[in-house]
Scaffold this active site. Structure first.
Site, PDB file in Angstrom:
ATOM      1  N   CYS A   1      -1.936   4.789   9.952  1.00 42.68           N
ATOM      2  CA  CYS A   1      -0.994   3.723  10.508  1.00 42.68           C
ATOM      3  C   CYS A   1      -1.306   3.125  10.986  1.00 42.68           C
ATOM      4  O   CYS A   1      -1.618   2.490  12.155  1.00 42.68           O
ATOM      5  CB  CYS A   1       0.433   4.557  11.484  1.00 42.68           C
ATOM      6  SG  CYS A   1       0.280   5.879  11.149  1.00 42.68           S
TER       7      CYS A   1
ATOM      8  N   GLU B   1       0.505  -0.965  -0.057  1.00 45.19           N
ATOM      9  CA  GLU B   1       0.008   0.228   0.195  1.00 45.19           C
ATOM     10  C   GLU B   1       0.728   0.835  -0.563  1.00 45.19           C
ATOM     11  O   GLU B   1       2.134   1.437   1.136  1.00 45.19           O
ATOM     12  CB  GLU B   1      -0.575  -0.096   0.896  1.00 45.19           C
ATOM     13  CG  GLU B   1      -1.853  -1.118   1.353  1.00 45.19           C
ATOM     14  CD  GLU B   1      -2.994  -0.530   2.013  1.00 45.19           C
ATOM     15  OE1 GLU B   1      -4.134  -1.751   2.208  1.00 45.19           O
ATOM     16  OE2 GLU B   1      -2.817   0.325   3.255  1.00 45.19           O
TER      17      GLU B   1
HETATM   18  N1  SAH Z   1       9.080   0.647  10.450  1.00 44.57           N
HETATM   19  C1  SAH Z   1       9.050   2.072  10.601  1.00 44.57           C
HETATM   20  C2  SAH Z   1       8.014   2.589   9.549  1.00 44.57           C
HETATM   21  C3  SAH Z   1       6.438   2.219   9.355  1.00 44.57           C
HETATM   22  S1  SAH Z   1       5.097   2.324  10.756  1.00 44.57           S
HETATM   23  C4  SAH Z   1       9.360   2.664  12.103  1.00 44.57           C
HETATM   24  O1  SAH Z   1       8.670   1.853  12.965  1.00 44.57           O
HETATM   25  O2  SAH Z   1       8.865   4.001  12.506  1.00 44.57           O
HETATM   26  C5  SAH Z   1       4.738   4.170  11.040  1.00 44.57           C
HETATM   27  C6  SAH Z   1       5.448   5.039  11.984  1.00 44.57           C
HETATM   28  O3  SAH Z   1       3.701   4.710  12.366  1.00 44.57           O
HETATM   29  C7  SAH Z   1       5.464   4.366  13.571  1.00 44.57           C
HETATM   30  O4  SAH Z   1       5.929   5.540  13.706  1.00 44.57           O
HETATM   31  C8  SAH Z   1       5.627   3.268  13.691  1.00 44.57           C
HETATM   32  O5  SAH Z   1       4.955   3.204  15.114  1.00 44.57           O
HETATM   33  C9  SAH Z   1       3.463   3.423  13.721  1.00 44.57           C
HETATM   34  N2  SAH Z   1       2.718   3.153  13.786  1.00 44.57           N
HETATM   35  C10 SAH Z   1       1.911   1.615  13.986  1.00 44.57           C
HETATM   36  N3  SAH Z   1       1.186   0.805  13.629  1.00 44.57           N
HETATM   37  C11 SAH Z   1      -0.087   2.233  14.609  1.00 44.57           C
HETATM   38  C12 SAH Z   1      -1.016   2.322  14.860  1.00 44.57           C
HETATM   39  N4  SAH Z   1      -1.425   1.130  14.888  1.00 44.57           N
HETATM   40  N5  SAH Z   1      -1.197   4.005  15.206  1.00 44.57           N
HETATM   41  C13 SAH Z   1      -0.522   4.066  14.982  1.00 44.57           C
HETATM   42  N6  SAH Z   1       0.517   4.151  14.703  1.00 44.57           N
HETATM   43  C14 SAH Z   1       1.214   3.432  14.429  1.00 44.57           C
END
Ligand code: SAH
Length: 349
Positions: free
Chosen positions: A341, A91
Site C-alpha cells: 500500500c 498498478e
Molecule cells: N483512497 C482509498 C484507497 C487507496 S489506499 C483509501 O484512502 O482508502 C488503500 C489503503 O492503504 C488505505 O487505507 C490507505 O490509507 C493505506 N495506505 C496508504 N499509504 C500507505 C502506506 N505507505 N503504508 C501502508 N498503508 C498505506
C-alpha cells in the site's frame, strides 16, 4: 495511434456491431463467458466464433497494455504495471494470502487528489480518473494470469491507486459489470471499496450496492491528528464519519454486509499510543465494525513518518480485542516489489 475499436464493455455499441457483422448473439455470449467466467486467453475466447477475424478487428477486449510484471520472491504477490493508451502507468496487485485465496487490488485513478501524507500515490497528485474499460481490464488481465496458475480471483478490492469515491460514475458502472451475470458475475460480497471517507458518496455507494463491502481509512479518531495526515479530514470531520458508518450498518446489515472495515495505519508516535487505542474503542461503540491494523510501508516522500514496531502493533491490537472489537493485523504483502500500500507506481519511473 488511437484504437477506434468498440470496447467489449460498451453494450449498445457491441449490439450494433453484432447486428452489422451478422454475428449470432449466442456466439458473442460465448466469447464473454469464455473471457469473464473462464478467464481463457483472447485467442481461445474468439475461437468459438466463425467471424473471429472480423470481430477482433472491430471489438476491443483490452484497454490497457501490460508494461511490466514483478513477482515477489518472498510472498507470492505479483505486481502488474499497466500502461494506458496515452502512456500513463498504473498498478494492479495480485495477492495470495497464506490460505491460498487470491485478492486483487485494483486502481481507480492515475494518481490521487486526496494527498494523504503517508501515501506515495497521494504525493503524485491526480492525473485522471480511469474509465470503466480500464478498471475492468485490470480484473480481466489479472484473472487471465491467475488462471494460468490455477488460481481464481476471490476478492476484488479497490485499494490500489486513487480514491474510488472520487470516480463514482466509473466505479459504479465497473461494479455493475463485475457483478452482472452476463459479464464477470463476481459476488458483490467479495468486492470491497476502500475510501478516505467521503460521507455522501459512501451512502450513495451503499444505496446502490448494499452488499458491496466498504472500508474507511480512519487512521486516527483524534480530529487534529487525522487532519495532520489526511487533508480531507478537515472537510469531513470524525463525528460525521461516525454517523455515516452507523448509517452504512443500517443500510447494509440486512443485505449481509455485517460490518464496515476500519483501516488504521499505525504510525509511530502519531496515532499508536494506548490512549489512541482506547479512543478508537470509544469511537466504535455501537457500530458494527472490524478494525484492520496496517503496518506502515515507509515512503521516501515522507521521511518524517515511521511505522510502529511489531510489539507496539500487537499491544495496540490487544487493547482493541480486549474491549471486544474485532481486530486483525494486516500482513503486508509485496514489500520487496514495492507493491505494498502506498508504494504503487513510483518505482517504475
Ligand atoms: N483512497 C482509498 C484507497 C487507496 S489506499 C483509501 O484512502 O482508502 C488503500 C489503503 O492503504 C488505505 O487505507 C490507505 O490509507 C493505506 N495506505 C496508504 N499509504 C500507505 C502506506 N505507505 N503504508 C501502508 N498503508 C498505506
Amino acid at each position: 495511434m488511437t484504437d477506434t475499436r468498440i470496447s467489449i464493455y460498451d453494450q449498445a455499441g457491441i449490439d450494433r456491431l453484432r447486428a452489422r457483422l451478422r454475428i449470432d448473439p449466442h456466439d458473442l455470449r460465448r466469447v464473454r463467458t469464455s473471457l469473464f467466467k473462464h478467464w481463457h486467453a483472447d485467442e481461445d475466447a474468439y475461437s468459438a466464433v466463425p467471424q473471429a477475424r472480423v470481430l477482433s478487428g472491430q471489438m476491443r477486449i483490452h484497454a490497457l497494455q501490460l508494461h511490466d510484471r514483478l513477482d515477489s520472491q518472498v510472498d507470492g504477490a505479483t505486481k502488474l504495471l499497466f500502461r494506458t493508451e496515452r502512456g500513463l502507468l498504473l498498478e494492479t496487485v495480485l495477492l495470495r494470502a497464506g490460505t491460498g485465496r487470491t485478492t486483487l487490488c485494483v486502481s481507480s485513478q492515475v494518481g490521487c487528489a486526496a494527498a494523504c501524507d503517508f501515501c506515495a500515490t497521494g504525493k503524485m497528485g491526480i492525473t485522471r480518473n480511469l474509465i470503466v474499460a480500464e478498471i475492468l481490464d485490470q480484473v480481466l488481465q489479472a484473472g487471465q494470469l491467475a488462471a494460468t496458475r490455477r488460481q481464481r480471483l476471490r476478492n476484488i478490492v479497490f485499494m490500489g491507486m486513487g480514491e474510488p469515491l472520487h470516480n463514482e460514475e466509473n466505479l459504479y458502472e465497473a461494479i455493475r459489470l463485475l457483478t452482472h451475470p452476463d459479464y464477470f458475475h463476481h459476488s458483490p460480497s467479495r468486492v470491497l471499496v476502500s475510501t478516505v471517507g467521503i460521507p455522501e458518496a459512501m451512502l450513495r455507494c451503499a444505496g446502490r450496492f448494499p452488499r458491496v463491502n466498504q472500508a474507511l481509512s480512519l487512521h486516527s479518531v483524534r480530529q487534529s491528528v487525522r487532519e495532520q495526515i489526511i487533508p480531507l479530514a478537515r472537510r469531513y470531520p470524525l463525528d460525521l464519519l461516525r454517523r455515516t458508518v452507523g448509517e452504512l450498518n443500517r443500510l447494509q446489515a440486512p443485505h449481509g454486509a455485517e460490518t464496515v472495515m476500519l483501516e488504521y495505519l499505525l504510525l509511530r508516535g502519531v496515532n499508536d499510543a494506548a490512549d489512541d487505542a482506547r479512543a478508537l474503542v470509544a469511537w466504535s461503540e455501537n457500530l458494527r465494525v472490524h478494525v484492520n491494523l496496517i503496518p506502515f510501508n515507509s515512503i521516501a516522500e515522507a521521511p518524517h513518518l515511521a511505522g510502529t514496531e511489531r510489539a507496539g502493533r500487537e499491544a495496540f491490537a490487544a487493547i482493541l480485542k480486549q474491549a471486544g472489537l474485532k481486530t486483525t493485523i494486516r500482513y503486508s504483502l509485496g514489500t520487496d516489489i514495492a507493491a505494498a500500500c502506498g508504494q504503487l507506481v513510483r518505482k517504475a519511473r
